[in-house]
Design a protein around this motif. Structure first.
Motif, PDB file in Angstrom:
ATOM      1  N   SER A 172       0.850  -1.186   0.000  1.00  7.56           N
ATOM      2  CA  SER A 172       0.000   0.000   0.000  1.00  7.56           C
ATOM      3  C   SER A 172       0.890   1.242   0.000  1.00  7.56           C
ATOM      4  O   SER A 172       2.050   1.194   0.408  1.00  7.56           O
ATOM      5  CB  SER A 172      -0.901  -0.003   1.237  1.00  7.56           C
ATOM      6  OG  SER A 172      -0.121  -0.042   2.414  1.00  7.56           O
ATOM      7  N   LEU A 173       0.331   2.343  -0.463  1.00  6.71           N
ATOM      8  CA  LEU A 173       1.061   3.602  -0.579  1.00  6.71           C
ATOM      9  C   LEU A 173       0.249   4.732   0.033  1.00  6.71           C
ATOM     10  O   LEU A 173      -0.958   4.827  -0.193  1.00  6.71           O
ATOM     11  CB  LEU A 173       1.316   3.918  -2.065  1.00  6.71           C
ATOM     12  CG  LEU A 173       1.892   5.292  -2.405  1.00  6.71           C
ATOM     13  CD1 LEU A 173       3.299   5.457  -1.847  1.00  6.71           C
ATOM     14  CD2 LEU A 173       1.887   5.503  -3.916  1.00  6.71           C
ATOM     15  N   SER A 174       0.920   5.566   0.802  1.00  4.39           N
ATOM     16  CA  SER A 174       0.337   6.817   1.269  1.00  4.39           C
ATOM     17  C   SER A 174       1.265   7.948   0.861  1.00  4.39           C
ATOM     18  O   SER A 174       2.483   7.783   0.832  1.00  4.39           O
ATOM     19  CB  SER A 174       0.141   6.825   2.784  1.00  4.39           C
ATOM     20  OG  SER A 174      -0.995   6.075   3.138  1.00  4.39           O
ATOM     21  N   VAL A 175       0.672   9.096   0.555  1.00  2.00           N
ATOM     22  CA  VAL A 175       1.411  10.256   0.080  1.00  2.00           C
ATOM     23  C   VAL A 175       1.079  11.443   0.972  1.00  2.00           C
ATOM     24  O   VAL A 175      -0.077  11.638   1.341  1.00  2.00           O
ATOM     25  CB  VAL A 175       1.028  10.583  -1.390  1.00  2.00           C
ATOM     26  CG1 VAL A 175       1.758  11.825  -1.874  1.00  2.00           C
ATOM     27  CG2 VAL A 175       1.306   9.389  -2.298  1.00  2.00           C
ATOM     28  N   ASN A 224      -6.388   0.002  -5.612  1.00  2.00           N
ATOM     29  CA  ASN A 224      -5.792  -1.262  -5.169  1.00  2.00           C
ATOM     30  C   ASN A 224      -4.471  -1.080  -4.436  1.00  2.00           C
ATOM     31  O   ASN A 224      -3.956  -2.040  -3.868  1.00  2.00           O
ATOM     32  CB  ASN A 224      -5.584  -2.197  -6.366  1.00  2.00           C
ATOM     33  CG  ASN A 224      -6.892  -2.660  -6.952  1.00  2.00           C
ATOM     34  OD1 ASN A 224      -7.769  -3.127  -6.230  1.00  2.00           O
ATOM     35  ND2 ASN A 224      -7.042  -2.504  -8.250  1.00  2.00           N
ATOM     36  N   PHE A 225      -3.910   0.124  -4.472  1.00  2.00           N
ATOM     37  CA  PHE A 225      -2.648   0.330  -3.753  1.00  2.00           C
ATOM     38  C   PHE A 225      -2.606   1.621  -2.944  1.00  2.00           C
ATOM     39  O   PHE A 225      -1.855   1.708  -1.985  1.00  2.00           O
ATOM     40  CB  PHE A 225      -1.440   0.243  -4.696  1.00  2.00           C
ATOM     41  CG  PHE A 225      -1.406   1.286  -5.770  1.00  2.00           C
ATOM     42  CD1 PHE A 225      -0.808   2.518  -5.554  1.00  2.00           C
ATOM     43  CD2 PHE A 225      -1.956   1.022  -7.010  1.00  2.00           C
ATOM     44  CE1 PHE A 225      -0.768   3.476  -6.557  1.00  2.00           C
ATOM     45  CE2 PHE A 225      -1.919   1.978  -8.024  1.00  2.00           C
ATOM     46  CZ  PHE A 225      -1.320   3.207  -7.798  1.00  2.00           C
ATOM     47  N   LEU A 266       4.426   6.049   7.076  1.00  2.00           N
ATOM     48  CA  LEU A 266       4.591   4.599   7.202  1.00  2.00           C
ATOM     49  C   LEU A 266       3.747   4.021   8.341  1.00  2.00           C
ATOM     50  O   LEU A 266       3.626   2.806   8.464  1.00  2.00           O
ATOM     51  CB  LEU A 266       6.070   4.231   7.336  1.00  2.00           C
ATOM     52  CG  LEU A 266       6.897   4.518   6.070  1.00  2.00           C
ATOM     53  CD1 LEU A 266       8.375   4.266   6.322  1.00  2.00           C
ATOM     54  CD2 LEU A 266       6.388   3.726   4.879  1.00  2.00           C
ATOM     55  N   ASN A 267       3.121   4.874   9.136  1.00  2.00           N
ATOM     56  CA  ASN A 267       2.129   4.408  10.107  1.00  2.00           C
ATOM     57  C   ASN A 267       0.806   4.081   9.420  1.00  2.00           C
ATOM     58  O   ASN A 267      -0.055   3.435  10.011  1.00  2.00           O
ATOM     59  CB  ASN A 267       1.884   5.475  11.185  1.00  2.00           C
ATOM     60  CG  ASN A 267       3.080   5.652  12.080  1.00  2.00           C
ATOM     61  OD1 ASN A 267       3.707   4.688  12.491  1.00  2.00           O
ATOM     62  ND2 ASN A 267       3.415   6.892  12.373  1.00  2.00           N
ATOM     63  N   TYR A 268       0.624   4.569   8.188  1.00  3.37           N
ATOM     64  CA  TYR A 268      -0.608   4.360   7.440  1.00  3.37           C
ATOM     65  C   TYR A 268      -0.478   3.275   6.367  1.00  3.37           C
ATOM     66  O   TYR A 268      -1.447   2.604   6.055  1.00  3.37           O
ATOM     67  CB  TYR A 268      -1.048   5.659   6.743  1.00  3.37           C
ATOM     68  CG  TYR A 268      -1.368   6.778   7.693  1.00  3.37           C
ATOM     69  CD1 TYR A 268      -2.624   6.864   8.287  1.00  3.37           C
ATOM     70  CD2 TYR A 268      -0.428   7.759   8.010  1.00  3.37           C
ATOM     71  CE1 TYR A 268      -2.936   7.895   9.160  1.00  3.37           C
ATOM     72  CE2 TYR A 268      -0.732   8.790   8.880  1.00  3.37           C
ATOM     73  CZ  TYR A 268      -1.984   8.855   9.456  1.00  3.37           C
ATOM     74  OH  TYR A 268      -2.287   9.874  10.320  1.00  3.37           O
ATOM     75  N   ALA A 269       0.695   3.169   5.762  1.00  2.00           N
ATOM     76  CA  ALA A 269       0.860   2.286   4.603  1.00  2.00           C
ATOM     77  C   ALA A 269       2.267   1.707   4.571  1.00  2.00           C
ATOM     78  O   ALA A 269       3.145   2.133   5.323  1.00  2.00           O
ATOM     79  CB  ALA A 269       0.579   3.072   3.324  1.00  2.00           C
TER      80      ALA A 269
END
Length: 166
Positions: free
Chosen positions: A20-23, A44-45, A88-91
């Motif tokens: 998964s990705l968070s921005v 999906n990501f 990185l706490n989210y994804a």
């Protein structure tokens, strides 16, 4: 590589590896997120993205320390690092941007077009200092687009280089 292929490559790597990705975006104001959602299947990501323009938002949402913000300023390697770490706490993966678009606000130490882009994967974080090739235009949108493409290319290279570490 053109934009669509770049985005498809990011999508493929993330989905194949179940990442998964968070921005988090400051100077790019959501344009990285917008580009990522230009392709079908982004849901999906992409997990959760943020525009953390203010220092308060960087602190509250991403846990960027007030001490770091006060000591180095929002446009700094240290803040970019903490932005990715907070994401990185989210994804599983992160992209964060913080910089100066202009046409005002620049200084000799932090000129218009300067950005720090950070990338994270699990417990690895890398920060890149980039000076926009479009800085001399004094056109915020042109500078922003240049930074976003650089951020996405950089993320693709970062993820390809570190995928074996997960």
């Amino acid at each position: 590589m053109e934009k669509h292929q770049l985005l498809q490559n990011i999508k493929t790597i993330l989905i194949q590896n179940k990442l998964s990705l968070s921005v988090a975006e400051s100077c790019t104001g959501g344009l990285v997120s917008s580009y990522l959602t230009d392709i079908d299947g982004a849901s999906n990501f992409i997990y959760q993205n943020f525009v953390t323009y203010s220092n308060e938002a960087k602190n509250r949402i991403l846990n960027v320390s007030i001490e770091t913000l006060n000591k180095y300023g929002a446009v700094s390697e240290q803040v970019a690092y903490q932005m990715s770490k907070g994401l990185l706490n989210y994804a599983d993966c992160s992209i964060a941007t913080t910089g100066i678009l202009g046409p005002t606000g620049g200084s000799p130490e932090k000129p218009i077009g300067l950005v720090y882009i950070s990338y994270g994967l699990k417990d690895k974080i890398n920060v890149v200092k980039y000076m926009s090739r479009k800085a001399s235009t004094n056109n915020r949108y042109e500078i922003k687009k240049d930074i976003v493409i650089q951020a996405l290319y950089g993320f693709l290279e970062f993820i390809k280089a570190n995928i074996g570490d997960i």
